[in-house]
Design a protein around this motif. Structure first.
Motif, PDB file in Angstrom:
ATOM      1  N   GLN A  69       0.821  -1.218   0.000  1.00 36.08           N
ATOM      2  CA  GLN A  69       0.000   0.000   0.000  1.00 36.08           C
ATOM      3  C   GLN A  69       0.850   1.260   0.000  1.00 36.08           C
ATOM      4  OE1 GLN A  69      -2.391  -1.251   3.470  1.00 36.08           O
ATOM      5  NE2 GLN A  69      -4.192  -1.076   2.168  1.00 36.08           N
ATOM      6  N   LEU A  70       1.879   1.303   0.831  1.00 31.53           N
ATOM      7  CA  LEU A  70       2.749   2.481   0.867  1.00 31.53           C
ATOM      8  C   LEU A  70       3.658   2.508  -0.349  1.00 31.53           C
ATOM      9  CD1 LEU A  70       3.821   4.990   2.351  1.00 31.53           C
ATOM     10  CD2 LEU A  70       5.422   3.469   3.552  1.00 31.53           C
ATOM     11  N   GLY A  71       4.234   1.371  -0.700  1.00 31.92           N
ATOM     12  CA  GLY A  71       5.192   1.306  -1.793  1.00 31.92           C
ATOM     13  C   GLY A  71       4.628   1.801  -3.109  1.00 31.92           C
ATOM     14  N   ARG A  72       3.400   1.416  -3.419  1.00 36.24           N
ATOM     15  CA  ARG A  72       2.786   1.858  -4.670  1.00 36.24           C
ATOM     16  C   ARG A  72       2.635   3.380  -4.706  1.00 36.24           C
ATOM     17  NH1 ARG A  72       0.751  -1.472  -8.321  1.00 36.24           N
ATOM     18  NH2 ARG A  72       0.642  -3.715  -7.863  1.00 36.24           N
ATOM     19  N   LEU A  73       2.269   3.957  -3.573  1.00 34.13           N
ATOM     20  CA  LEU A  73       2.105   5.406  -3.519  1.00 34.13           C
ATOM     21  C   LEU A  73       3.448   6.119  -3.668  1.00 34.13           C
ATOM     22  CD1 LEU A  73      -0.545   5.730  -0.662  1.00 34.13           C
ATOM     23  CD2 LEU A  73      -0.913   6.004  -3.126  1.00 34.13           C
ATOM     24  N   VAL A  74       4.509   5.525  -3.126  1.00 29.55           N
ATOM     25  CA  VAL A  74       5.842   6.112  -3.293  1.00 29.55           C
ATOM     26  C   VAL A  74       6.243   6.084  -4.760  1.00 29.55           C
ATOM     27  CG1 VAL A  74       8.288   5.922  -2.716  1.00 29.55           C
ATOM     28  CG2 VAL A  74       6.568   5.524  -0.946  1.00 29.55           C
ATOM     29  N   ILE A  75       6.018   4.953  -5.420  1.00 24.38           N
ATOM     30  CA  ILE A  75       6.332   4.841  -6.851  1.00 24.38           C
ATOM     31  C   ILE A  75       5.567   5.901  -7.639  1.00 24.38           C
ATOM     32  CG2 ILE A  75       6.138   3.406  -8.907  1.00 24.38           C
ATOM     33  CD1 ILE A  75       8.310   2.340  -7.197  1.00 24.38           C
ATOM     34  N   GLU A  76       4.272   6.049  -7.357  1.00 26.19           N
ATOM     35  CA  GLU A  76       3.465   7.048  -8.052  1.00 26.19           C
ATOM     36  C   GLU A  76       4.031   8.448  -7.855  1.00 26.19           C
ATOM     37  OE1 GLU A  76      -0.574   6.772  -6.812  1.00 26.19           O
ATOM     38  OE2 GLU A  76      -0.817   4.685  -7.484  1.00 26.19           O
ATOM     39  N   ALA A  77       4.464   8.751  -6.630  1.00 25.87           N
ATOM     40  CA  ALA A  77       5.021  10.076  -6.349  1.00 25.87           C
ATOM     41  C   ALA A  77       6.344  10.281  -7.076  1.00 25.87           C
ATOM     42  CB  ALA A  77       5.196  10.260  -4.846  1.00 25.87           C
ATOM     43  N   LEU A  78       7.182   9.250  -7.120  1.00 26.82           N
ATOM     44  CA  LEU A  78       8.464   9.364  -7.823  1.00 26.82           C
ATOM     45  C   LEU A  78       8.262   9.590  -9.320  1.00 26.82           C
ATOM     46  CD1 LEU A  78      10.604   6.554  -6.122  1.00 26.82           C
ATOM     47  CD2 LEU A  78      10.982   9.024  -5.955  1.00 26.82           C
ATOM     48  N   LEU A  79       7.248   8.929  -9.870  1.00 26.15           N
ATOM     49  CA  LEU A  79       7.020   9.027 -11.310  1.00 26.15           C
ATOM     50  C   LEU A  79       6.645  10.437 -11.757  1.00 26.15           C
ATOM     51  CD1 LEU A  79       5.128   5.677 -12.006  1.00 26.15           C
ATOM     52  CD2 LEU A  79       7.349   6.360 -12.942  1.00 26.15           C
ATOM     53  N   LYS A  80       6.284  11.298 -10.819  1.00 27.94           N
ATOM     54  CA  LYS A  80       5.952  12.673 -11.183  1.00 27.94           C
ATOM     55  C   LYS A  80       7.191  13.470 -11.585  1.00 27.94           C
ATOM     56  CE  LYS A  80       1.875  12.853  -8.202  1.00 27.94           C
ATOM     57  NZ  LYS A  80       1.246  13.473  -6.998  1.00 27.94           N
ATOM     58  N   ARG A  96      14.302   4.729 -14.488  1.00 28.27           N
ATOM     59  CA  ARG A  96      15.311   4.931 -13.438  1.00 28.27           C
ATOM     60  C   ARG A  96      14.763   4.527 -12.067  1.00 28.27           C
ATOM     61  NH1 ARG A  96      19.649   4.312 -15.500  1.00 28.27           N
ATOM     62  NH2 ARG A  96      20.697   5.328 -13.737  1.00 28.27           N
ATOM     63  N   ILE A  97      13.616   3.871 -12.070  1.00 28.99           N
ATOM     64  CA  ILE A  97      12.987   3.441 -10.817  1.00 28.99           C
ATOM     65  C   ILE A  97      12.886   1.925 -10.790  1.00 28.99           C
ATOM     66  CG2 ILE A  97      10.919   3.562  -9.371  1.00 28.99           C
ATOM     67  CD1 ILE A  97      10.272   6.248 -10.737  1.00 28.99           C
ATOM     68  N   VAL A  98      13.398   1.322  -9.733  1.00 30.86           N
ATOM     69  CA  VAL A  98      13.305  -0.121  -9.535  1.00 30.86           C
ATOM     70  C   VAL A  98      12.242  -0.409  -8.481  1.00 30.86           C
ATOM     71  CG1 VAL A  98      14.486  -2.203  -8.731  1.00 30.86           C
ATOM     72  CG2 VAL A  98      15.706  -0.543 -10.160  1.00 30.86           C
ATOM     73  N   LEU A 110      14.064  10.880  -1.357  1.00 25.46           N
ATOM     74  CA  LEU A 110      14.820  10.134  -2.359  1.00 25.46           C
ATOM     75  C   LEU A 110      15.208  11.026  -3.533  1.00 25.46           C
ATOM     76  CD1 LEU A 110      13.172   6.604  -2.807  1.00 25.46           C
ATOM     77  CD2 LEU A 110      15.278   7.171  -1.608  1.00 25.46           C
ATOM     78  N   ALA A 111      14.269  11.851  -3.977  1.00 25.65           N
ATOM     79  CA  ALA A 111      14.448  12.601  -5.220  1.00 25.65           C
ATOM     80  C   ALA A 111      15.167  13.929  -5.045  1.00 25.65           C
ATOM     81  CB  ALA A 111      13.092  12.840  -5.873  1.00 25.65           C
ATOM     82  N   SER A 112      15.418  14.346  -3.803  1.00 17.64           N
ATOM     83  CA  SER A 112      16.115  15.609  -3.576  1.00 17.64           C
ATOM     84  C   SER A 112      17.352  15.371  -2.725  1.00 17.64           C
ATOM     85  CB  SER A 112      15.181  16.623  -2.911  1.00 17.64           C
ATOM     86  OG  SER A 112      14.681  16.129  -1.678  1.00 17.64           O
ATOM     87  N   GLU A 113      18.169  16.386  -2.600  1.00 20.08           N
ATOM     88  CA  GLU A 113      19.439  16.250  -1.891  1.00 20.08           C
ATOM     89  C   GLU A 113      19.364  16.877  -0.493  1.00 20.08           C
ATOM     90  OE1 GLU A 113      21.806  14.425  -3.202  1.00 20.08           O
ATOM     91  OE2 GLU A 113      20.582  14.153  -5.010  1.00 20.08           O
ATOM     92  N   GLY A 114      20.372  16.577   0.315  1.00 21.02           N
ATOM     93  CA  GLY A 114      20.516  17.225   1.608  1.00 21.02           C
ATOM     94  C   GLY A 114      19.843  16.531   2.767  1.00 21.02           C
ATOM     95  N   HIS A 115      19.450  15.271   2.585  1.00 20.12           N
ATOM     96  CA  HIS A 115      18.727  14.575   3.656  1.00 20.12           C
ATOM     97  C   HIS A 115      19.586  13.546   4.399  1.00 20.12           C
ATOM     98  CE1 HIS A 115      15.043  16.429   2.223  1.00 20.12           C
ATOM     99  NE2 HIS A 115      15.364  16.047   1.006  1.00 20.12           N
TER     100      HIS A 115
END
Length: 301
Positions: free
Chosen positions: A27-38, A44-46, A199-204
């Motif tokens: 449930q969480l993983g699918r939503l993360v994938i959807e957010a990354l795809l934006k 580039r996503i596994v 994941l998609a930004s820096e400085g974390h």
């Protein structure tokens, strides 16, 4: 001569790292994938999943689907090949999660992953809740690994409470053992967007985020909101830990899970699931989803 493509098509010139999300069909993983795809190209996503068959829809969108079973360490190395940024979503197992998490961390280290993010539990370092134990231990394993890491200490999921809606409406009551404890619970979507952001930004790297909703509520207030929106009388009945555990087991939950959930309610009564730092809203760049909105959505569903 001006490179027109470089001006108007900058993403085609970007050297994208490879990202991976474990438990990507959950449930969480699918939503993360959807957010990354934006913002991230699909190739580039596994999606690292236990059963690749369940990831066919992701593959159809261009996401790379690889087998990654926490309990079969031999699948993890190949799954993380070429990955630079990895999100480890905590195992759904009730007990015995630590060995599975350690296998992922070891494989990530051997694969040369440059950043690992882990979905932990709110205030895991100090929480009295038994659920926090293996999260705290996992954080320690990550620290010992030497991998650059960001710890996402997710609060309670509002969906956990929404699952009780049918029973609450049928019997006119929510039950629990949280007394007047306040839950800063957030929507799964909010936590997913936060994970994608780090994941998609820096400085974390090196940071620990205590992630919770902007709004907190007691279970009595939840019952009042359900009552208001449904037009039916719904109250909150506070039980002892033992009585609440018995209610959960009689509803069909495994005894181990029932015990952990009852214990979590008791921890909530001591403030363990409350946080007002606002870190989640700042990460996702918007207010967190309101309880009233989630209750309304639950009725629509």
């Amino acid at each position: 001569m001006v490179d027109i493509q470089r001006i108007f098509l900058p993403n085609q010139e970007k050297d994208w790292p490879m990202y991976a999300v474990t438990g990507a069909t959950g449930q969480l993983g699918r939503l993360v994938i959807e957010a990354l795809l934006k913002t991230i190209p699909a190739d580039r996503i596994v999606a690292a999943v236990r059963d690749p068959e369940k990831g066919k829809d992701l593959a159809q969108h261009g996401v790379i689907v690889r087998e990654a079973d926490y309990s079969r360490p031999e699948t993890l190395g190949p799954a993380f090949a070429g990955v630079e940024k990895l999100l480890l979503i905590s195992s759904t197992e009730v007990v015995g999660r630590l060995p599975r998490h350690r296998a992922v961390i070891d494989a990530a280290t051997q694969a040369g992953v440059s950043l690992i993010a882990y979905t932990s539990m709110l205030h895991a370092g100090t929480s009295p809740a038994m659920l926090a134990d293996e999260h705290r231990q996992t954080e320690e394993v990550i620290a010992a690994s030497g991998l650059p890491a960001v710890i996402l200490r997710n609060g309670w999921y509002t969906e956990n409470h929404l699952m009780a809606f049918p029973m609450a409406l049928e019997y006119g009551a929510f039950v629990g053992a949280a007394k007047d404890g306040r839950f800063s619970s957030a929507a799964r979507q909010d936590y997913a967007e936060a994970a994608a952001m780090v994941l998609a930004s820096e400085g974390h790297a090196g940071k620990t985020y205590e992630l919770a909703a902007d709004q907190a509520y007691s279970l009595a207030e939840l019952a009042a909101e359900v009552s208001r929106q449904s037009g039916k009388s719904v109250v909150y009945n506070d039980l002892s830990e033992a009585a609440y555990r018995e209610v959960l087991t009689s509803a069909g939950l495994p005894s181990d899970l029932a015990g952990l959930l009852a214990d979590a309610d008791v921890a909530a009564s001591c403030g363990a699931l409350f946080d007002d730092s606002g870190a989640l809203g700042r990460l996702i760049g918007r207010p967190t989803t309101l309880l009233q909105s989630m209750v309304a959505a639950a009725f629509r569903d």
